[in-house]
Write a protein that holds these residues in place. Structure first.
Motif, PDB file in Angstrom:
ATOM      1  N   LEU A  26      -2.545   3.727  -7.278  1.00 20.14           N
ATOM      2  CA  LEU A  26      -3.981   4.014  -7.239  1.00 20.14           C
ATOM      3  C   LEU A  26      -4.414   4.463  -5.845  1.00 20.14           C
ATOM      4  CD1 LEU A  26      -6.642   4.030  -8.767  1.00 20.14           C
ATOM      5  CD2 LEU A  26      -6.935   1.616  -8.182  1.00 20.14           C
ATOM      6  N   LEU A  27      -3.901   3.792  -4.813  1.00 21.43           N
ATOM      7  CA  LEU A  27      -4.258   4.160  -3.441  1.00 21.43           C
ATOM      8  C   LEU A  27      -3.765   5.571  -3.113  1.00 21.43           C
ATOM      9  CD1 LEU A  27      -5.586   3.138  -0.847  1.00 21.43           C
ATOM     10  CD2 LEU A  27      -3.360   2.274  -0.127  1.00 21.43           C
ATOM     11  N   THR A  28      -2.547   5.900  -3.562  1.00 18.32           N
ATOM     12  CA  THR A  28      -2.021   7.250  -3.334  1.00 18.32           C
ATOM     13  C   THR A  28      -2.895   8.306  -4.001  1.00 18.32           C
ATOM     14  OG1 THR A  28       0.231   6.355  -3.261  1.00 18.32           O
ATOM     15  CG2 THR A  28       0.008   8.724  -3.609  1.00 18.32           C
ATOM     16  N   ALA A  29      -3.328   8.018  -5.228  1.00 18.74           N
ATOM     17  CA  ALA A  29      -4.193   8.961  -5.946  1.00 18.74           C
ATOM     18  C   ALA A  29      -5.534   9.113  -5.232  1.00 18.74           C
ATOM     19  CB  ALA A  29      -4.406   8.483  -7.375  1.00 18.74           C
ATOM     20  N   LEU A  30      -6.092   7.999  -4.747  1.00 15.81           N
ATOM     21  CA  LEU A  30      -7.376   8.073  -4.035  1.00 15.81           C
ATOM     22  C   LEU A  30      -7.249   8.882  -2.744  1.00 15.81           C
ATOM     23  CD1 LEU A  30      -8.698   4.413  -4.502  1.00 15.81           C
ATOM     24  CD2 LEU A  30      -9.648   6.500  -5.515  1.00 15.81           C
ATOM     25  N   VAL A  31      -6.145   8.691  -2.026  1.00 16.20           N
ATOM     26  CA  VAL A  31      -5.925   9.470  -0.800  1.00 16.20           C
ATOM     27  C   VAL A  31      -5.786  10.949  -1.130  1.00 16.20           C
ATOM     28  CG1 VAL A  31      -4.306   9.898   1.087  1.00 16.20           C
ATOM     29  CG2 VAL A  31      -4.928   7.550   0.498  1.00 16.20           C
ATOM     30  N   ALA A  32      -5.044  11.255  -2.219  1.00 15.23           N
ATOM     31  CA  ALA A  32      -4.896  12.656  -2.633  1.00 15.23           C
ATOM     32  C   ALA A  32      -6.249  13.250  -3.022  1.00 15.23           C
ATOM     33  CB  ALA A  32      -3.913  12.747  -3.802  1.00 15.23           C
ATOM     34  N   GLY A  33      -7.054  12.469  -3.761  1.00 13.27           N
ATOM     35  CA  GLY A  33      -8.379  12.946  -4.153  1.00 13.27           C
ATOM     36  C   GLY A  33      -9.285  13.179  -2.967  1.00 13.27           C
ATOM     37  N   THR A  34      -9.067  12.426  -1.881  1.00 16.98           N
ATOM     38  CA  THR A  34      -9.880  12.593  -0.676  1.00 16.98           C
ATOM     39  C   THR A  34      -9.369  13.715   0.206  1.00 16.98           C
ATOM     40  OG1 THR A  34     -10.263  10.191  -0.756  1.00 16.98           O
ATOM     41  CG2 THR A  34     -10.869  11.319   1.272  1.00 16.98           C
ATOM     42  N   ALA A  35      -8.061  13.936   0.200  1.00 18.91           N
ATOM     43  CA  ALA A  35      -7.474  14.918   1.126  1.00 18.91           C
ATOM     44  C   ALA A  35      -7.478  16.335   0.577  1.00 18.91           C
ATOM     45  CB  ALA A  35      -6.031  14.505   1.449  1.00 18.91           C
ATOM     46  N   ILE A  36      -7.319  16.489  -0.749  1.00 20.61           N
ATOM     47  CA  ILE A  36      -7.133  17.827  -1.333  1.00 20.61           C
ATOM     48  C   ILE A  36      -8.477  18.429  -1.725  1.00 20.61           C
ATOM     49  CG2 ILE A  36      -6.039  19.134  -3.183  1.00 20.61           C
ATOM     50  CD1 ILE A  36      -3.929  16.913  -3.327  1.00 20.61           C
ATOM     51  N   GLY A  37      -8.673  19.642  -1.320  1.00 23.36           N
ATOM     52  CA  GLY A  37      -9.897  20.365  -1.648  1.00 23.36           C
ATOM     53  C   GLY A  37      -9.879  21.708  -0.952  1.00 23.36           C
ATOM     54  N   GLU A  38     -11.010  22.414  -1.040  1.00 21.13           N
ATOM     55  CA  GLU A  38     -11.065  23.725  -0.378  1.00 21.13           C
ATOM     56  C   GLU A  38     -10.896  23.592   1.117  1.00 21.13           C
ATOM     57  OE1 GLU A  38     -13.272  27.214  -1.732  1.00 21.13           O
ATOM     58  OE2 GLU A  38     -14.534  25.741  -2.750  1.00 21.13           O
ATOM     59  N   THR A  39     -11.456  22.543   1.697  1.00 20.09           N
ATOM     60  CA  THR A  39     -11.281  22.281   3.117  1.00 20.09           C
ATOM     61  C   THR A  39     -10.123  21.310   3.294  1.00 20.09           C
ATOM     62  OG1 THR A  39     -13.665  22.540   3.473  1.00 20.09           O
ATOM     63  CG2 THR A  39     -12.405  21.442   5.209  1.00 20.09           C
ATOM     64  N   ARG A  40      -9.043  21.774   3.924  1.00 23.20           N
ATOM     65  CA  ARG A  40      -7.876  20.911   4.106  1.00 23.20           C
ATOM     66  C   ARG A  40      -8.114  19.950   5.260  1.00 23.20           C
ATOM     67  NH1 ARG A  40      -2.618  24.908   3.285  1.00 23.20           N
ATOM     68  NH2 ARG A  40      -3.128  25.533   1.135  1.00 23.20           N
ATOM     69  N   ILE A  41      -7.910  18.671   4.982  1.00 26.50           N
ATOM     70  CA  ILE A  41      -8.131  17.644   5.996  1.00 26.50           C
ATOM     71  C   ILE A  41      -6.856  16.818   6.132  1.00 26.50           C
ATOM     72  CG2 ILE A  41      -9.521  15.642   6.636  1.00 26.50           C
ATOM     73  CD1 ILE A  41     -11.787  16.816   5.005  1.00 26.50           C
TER      74      ILE A  41
END
Length: 355
Positions: A26-41
């Motif tokens: 779950l934590l890995t998925a949450l980190v992926a959901g926070t990191a991946i998007g149009e703006t790479r962070i």
């Protein structure tokens, strides 16, 4: 808390794995959901922002990146996880109680009823401000499920939910109820909403996480946890209901009380999630079937596995909705339907092959 949870779900060697596996996934998925998007962070920036907000670490971080991570993506990923978990558990409960592999909140009309209740509160002001959006959605969900059950019983000659004929009647009644409440929602929008409201509501009805903020997290997390704990508490009853109400009664289960409680928590979880993000289809149908294939039919494993898989599935769908079309965020319901519709077809084909 841990002692209470151990009472509900006694620890054995296989179950001990869940206590490190589930939080890690779950934590890995949450980190992926926070990191991946149009703006790479970068992950490092995410960790610094979290440390700043949770422990006041004081790292120097770009303000725009900090705003995207904390105010937009993290709250969105948490609510997506709660919605996916709650809808998957609702599917598990309905499929066990109704003894029908095709039962889920979307097909049974519960999501459509919740949408109608939420739209009635928002657009025409039902309750004159005294009724919240979630309460309106809960009333709509409960009304829809009641009508579907009554119609199914009438269509099957009132035989109390036994037999293949009744199982088919429940699904047909659910489809009819879903269409009825979708039509009522469209009527309310056409009759009372202005052009701007209609555009926003139609986008919301397809499943939309764009408006989610931390206030929604405070409602979604306890609701999803309540649904999970109730299902874990009644996992043996759910096992018994898969063999029928008579079998459950012969094992000493208070059938009416337990069934009423489980249906009530299903309607509540569905209504709260729909009031926040709209009606998202196929999660409650596809996830329980996929997990049955992996962990088996015993609810001691099926309940936590479905909750975890539902959370990860909806976080992944939300990521796809943000990156699939550059410069545009798709409604998350479009993504779940594109994945769920083929899976639904496979379930139908597999079911016809076993008859």
């Amino acid at each position: 808390m841990i002692r209470a949870l151990a009472t509900i779900w006694p620890l054995t060697a296989p179950r001990l794995h869940w206590f490190w596996l589930a939080p890690t996934v779950l934590l890995t998925a949450l980190v992926a959901g926070t990191a991946i998007g149009e703006t790479r962070i970068p992950i490092e920036t995410i960790l610094k922002v979290l440390a700043n907000h949770l422990w006041g670490a004081g790292y120097a971080v770009d303000r725009i990146d900090a705003g995207i991570i904390w105010s937009y993506r993290l709250s969105r990923a948490i609510v997506a996880a709660c919605c996916g978990s709650g809808l998957a558990l609702a599917g598990v409960v309905l499929q066990a109680l109704l003894r029908n592999a095709l039962a889920d909140p979307f097909l049974m009309g519960i999501s459509a009823g919740a949408s109608t209740g939420a739209v009635a509160v928002t657009v025409i002001g039902v309750g004159a401000g005294a009724v919240t959006l979630s309460a309106g959605a809960f009333a709509g969900a409960t009304l829809a499920f009641g009508l579907v059950v009554m119609l199914a019983r009438a269509a099957s000659g009132g035989n109390g939910g036994r037999g293949i004929q009744t199982a088919g009647a429940i699904i047909l009644a659910g489809i009819a109820g879903s269409q009825l409440f979708n039509a009522l929602t469209a009527f309310i929008i056409a009759k009372s909403a202005n052009a701007e409201q209609a555009r926003g509501i139609m986008f919301w009805l397809l499943g939309n996480l764009s408006g989610v903020r931390w206030e929604d997290v405070t409602l979604a997390v306890p609701t999803a946890l309540a649904g999970l704990l109730v299902c874990l508490w009644h996992m043996r009853a759910l096992d018994a209901f898969t063999f029928g109400a008579d079998s459950a009664a012969s094992l000493g289960i208070a059938v009416r009380r337990v069934r009423g409680l489980l249906i009530g928590i299903t309607a509540l979880v569905t209504a709260v999630m729909v009031s926040m993000v709209g009606a998202i289809g196929f999660v409650g149908l596809v996830i329980p079937h996929a997990m049955r294939f992996i962990v088996g039919s015993r609810h001691a494993r099926l309940v936590p596995a479905s909750a975890l898989a539902g959370a990860v599935f909806l976080i992944g769908s939300d990521i796809l909705s943000r990156i699939l079309v550059p410069g545009q965020v798709l409604p998350i319901g479009v993504i779940t339907s594109l994945i769920g519709a083929p899976a639904f077809a496979l379930i139908l084909i597999r079911g016809s092959g076993t008859r």
